[in-house]
Scaffold this active site. Structure first.
Site, short mmCIF file in Angstrom:
data_model
loop_
_atom_site.label_atom_id
_atom_site.label_comp_id
_atom_site.label_asym_id
_atom_site.label_seq_id
_atom_site.Cartn_x
_atom_site.Cartn_y
_atom_site.Cartn_z
N GLU A 36 1.56 -0.70 -5.00
CA GLU A 36 0.57 0.32 -5.34
C GLU A 36 1.32 1.62 -5.57
O GLU A 36 1.59 2.38 -4.64
CB GLU A 36 -0.47 0.50 -4.22
N ASP B 230 0.82 -1.21 0.00
CA ASP B 230 0.00 0.00 0.00
C ASP B 230 0.86 1.27 0.00
O ASP B 230 1.90 1.32 0.64
CB ASP B 230 -0.86 -0.04 1.28
#
Ligand code: NOJ
Length: 530
Positions: free
Chosen positions: A265, A203
């Site tokens: 990401e 993330d």
């Protein structure tokens, strides 16, 4: 790419919204186990080889699990570690790989590390986070903004210092310059790898490395800019030069096991050279890690724009690696809402015939659309334009009450009003449904060597209306032609062949020479072998 050689797709599950086995209105891990056959294992399954679970860790859920209070615990809302272990066993029994979300940039302020850092500023935990004194004239240490609005600094009255939070004030940024933090996070990765997890989705990668001097971000000319976050360049608050070093802490952990994969990401910053950013991510560890490609989300539905961007991307993907094309996720409006229903079918053909590995968001295969969530039912901490509730509503399993998602009185987010039409049960029995199209394409990807992740890709034509390319293996060639316009468009086939898939369910005669492609149709054409 050596790892994950044969994976023909990754299916993103947002656990809160997939299937509620406990009847409390929120999806859970046992619910995912119950629905694994939908993904793979039965004749009629989608036939996808991997799942990625959005966070299920212990969390106060201020950002629905992207605020982790214990990286090694399953939140009771979703079940137990034993449930998770069973999910791994059941998934692996069906040869489904399991990838989990990994959130290294920040913890919840409920995490014991942060609580200790606040309670005792002289403790070692203080250096896990980014605490700074006020600016010389008072106020936050610099002009960095939170992605979710306002300053990225929160004042701690007790110590008189500020702490950094790139997202919510309840999500405190970890300090990756601290080797102890790096070690802690590597240990978390090992914890899950040892449990059998096959991959990590990392993330908020860009924010791990910041300017070590904490200089201001450069202000932007901001006329007409309503989003405060966009009033500065993010030249100092993210993408710092140590990013690769920090990411390699995680890839080094992955390399100690067989066949593990890491996906970053990483959003390409449109103001910086595209190629350099993608290459930077691939270079971290080409055999074990790759960035998502989000062009199917951020590039407009246009033959020229998508064609050119994919062409550029395929040229930069290293030989040992591949592209991971993600066309929708839990942060962006659903594909069918963004581009339209018929257009979404054309995009399905594109995504599932491109090289690399497609990443499919739960419900995308049904053509699920964003749901308008009334304000009083809104859940996402992000309000207004960036609100993400609409793309996170319950999976539509059947035409029964609440789409068969839960037996509770109310699910955590409302079910789409058109769920009867767009449900697994109704689409399964309709050969023209979006679900049937996805199944056809996924089956084709499995059976056709020309659609293997690494089979040759060659662009044939990019015009204002058409994007056409070929995929080739020793066994033959497929030609994919996508009409992005709402008119008939002529395409000249150089060799004879036949249409084996049409996104809109049209039929085309045995073909050679010129054919007229129907509006928004995308066809897969098997080129005749000599
Ligand atoms: C990206 C995640 O996808 C998003 O849902 C989350 O809010 C932020 N990172 C912060 O963790």
């Amino acid at each position: 790419m050596r790892v994950w050689n044969n994976k023909n797709g990754i299916y993103q599950i947002y656990p809160r919204s997939f299937y509620d086995s406990s009847g409390n209105g929120v999806g859970d891990i046992r619910g995912i186990i119950e629905k694994l056959d939908y993904i793979k294992g039965e004749v009629d399954s989608l036939g996808i080889d991997a799942i990625w679970l959005s966070p299920f860790f212990l969390s106060p859920m201020r950002d629905f699990g992207y605020d982790v209070a214990d990286y090694r615990q399953v939140d009771p809302l979703f079940g137990t570690l034993a449930d998770f272990d069973e999910l791994i066993r059941e998934a692996h029994a069906r040869e489904i790989a399991v990838m989990i979300d990994f959130i290294p940039n920040h913890t919840s302020t409920e995490h014991p590390w942060f609580k200790q850092a606040l309670a005792d500023p002289s403790s070692d935990r203080r250096a896990y986070y980014v605490f700074r004194d006020a600016a010389p004239g008072g106020g936050p240490p610099n002009n960095w903004k939170s992605v979710f609005g306002g300053s990225a600094w929160e004042y701690d009255g007790e110590s008189g210092q500020y702490y950094l939070h790139t997202f919510l004030p309840e999500q405190a940024d970890l300090d990756w310059t601290n080797p102890v933090v790096q070690h802690e996070m590597a240990e978390v990765a090992h914890f899950w790898f040892r449990r059998g997890v096959d991959g990590l989705r990392i993330d908020a990668v860009r924010w791990l490395a910041k300017d070590p001097l904490f200089r201001d971000d450069t202000p932007r000319k901001t006329e007409n800019e309503t989003n405060e976050y966009e009033t500065v360049e993010h030249d100092r608050s993210r993408g710092g030069e140590n990013l690769e070093e920090y990411l390699s802490v995680l890839t080094s952990a992955a390399r100690q096991y067989d066949d593990r994969l890491i996906i970053f990401e990483y959003h390409i910053d449109p103001r910086m050279p595209y190629e350099a950013q993608a290459v930077r991510m691939y270079n971290v560890s080409p055999q074990y890690a790759a960035p998502f490609n989000f062009d199917g989300i951020f590039v407009p539905f246009s033959a020229r724009q998508l064609g050119e961007t994919i062409k550029r991307y395929q040229l930069l993907v290293p030989k040992e690696s591949r592209a991971f094309y993600c066309f929708s996720n839990h942060d962006e409006p659903r594909l069918a809402s963004r581009v339209g229903e018929r257009q979404a079918r054309a995009m399905a053909v594109l995504q599932l015939t491109l090289p690399g590995t497609p990443v499919i968001y739960y419900g995308q295969e049904l053509g699920m659309k964003n749901v308008v969530v009334p304000e009083e039912l809104a859940q996402d901490p992000v309000k207004g334009a960036g609100n993400r509730d609409g793309e996170r509503t319950p999976m539509q399993w059947s035409g029964e009450r609440l789409a068969g998602f839960t037996t509770a009185n109310q699910p955590w987010l409302p079910v789409a009003p058109d769920f009867e039409q767009y449900s697994v049960a109704s689409e399964e029995n309709d050969t023209h449904s979006s679900l049937s199209l996805y199944k056809t394409l996924l089956r084709l990807r499995k059976d056709e060597p020309a659609l293997a992740p690494d089979a040759l890709f060659s662009i044939d034509l990019i015009t204002d209306a058409l994007f056409a390319f070929t995929r080739t293996s020793d066994a033959g060639t497929l030609c994919i032609v996508i009409n992005f316009s709402d008119a008939h468009v002529h395409y000249e086939f150089k060799r004879a062949g036949s249409c084996i898939v049409s996104a809109q369910g049209n039929t085309y005669e045995e073909t050679s020479g010129e054919i007229s492609i129907e509006p928004f149709d995308a066809i897969v054409f098997r080129v005749q072998q000599f």
